[in-house]
Write a protein that holds these residues in place. Structure first.
Motif, mmCIF file in Angstrom:
data_model
loop_
_atom_site.group_PDB
_atom_site.id
_atom_site.type_symbol
_atom_site.label_atom_id
_atom_site.label_comp_id
_atom_site.label_asym_id
_atom_site.label_seq_id
_atom_site.Cartn_x
_atom_site.Cartn_y
_atom_site.Cartn_z
ATOM 1 N N UNK A 22 19.639 44.865 25.039
ATOM 2 C CA UNK A 22 19.069 45.246 24.154
ATOM 3 C C UNK A 22 19.448 47.077 23.720
ATOM 4 N N UNK A 23 19.885 47.234 25.287
ATOM 5 C CA UNK A 23 19.996 48.826 24.543
ATOM 6 C C UNK A 23 21.230 48.869 23.627
ATOM 7 N N UNK A 24 22.406 48.073 24.774
ATOM 8 C CA UNK A 24 23.853 48.231 23.823
ATOM 9 C C UNK A 24 23.628 47.882 22.116
ATOM 10 N N UNK A 25 22.133 46.629 21.914
ATOM 11 C CA UNK A 25 22.082 46.930 20.494
ATOM 12 C C UNK A 25 21.265 47.282 19.727
ATOM 13 N N UNK A 26 20.477 48.584 20.508
ATOM 14 C CA UNK A 26 19.974 49.101 19.870
ATOM 15 C C UNK A 26 20.945 50.330 19.476
ATOM 16 N N UNK A 27 21.791 50.562 21.058
ATOM 17 C CA UNK A 27 23.021 51.475 20.930
ATOM 18 C C UNK A 27 23.786 51.217 18.940
#
Length: 73
Positions: A22-27
């Motif tokens: 989730x953090x990767x895709x938000x980034x």
């Protein structure tokens, strides 16, 4: 009641990996790429988001497991 180590491990792994993704895709949505060459601000920001997401996902998994154990008692 004693905790099952398999359930603990799987739920921790799912929470961590899910949060990190989730953090990767938000980034990626905001333009921060952890795989960008070098260590620019966007790359570091993406790495921080992945780490933060993984830690947050792990904590949510542990709270979920704790709530499940308290409901059994």
């Amino acid at each position: 009641m004693k905790n099952n180590p398999l359930i603990e491990g799987v739920s921790d792994a799912v929470g961590f990996v899910g949060g990190a993704l989730l953090g990767f895709w938000i980034g990626r949505l905001i333009g921060w790429d952890i795989f960008a060459p070098g260590y620019g601000n966007a790359s570091i920001g993406g790495i921080v988001l992945v780490g933060f997401g993984g830690g947050l996902g792990l904590q949510l998994a542990r709270r979920w497991r704790s709530r499940q154990n308290s409901n059994k008692e």
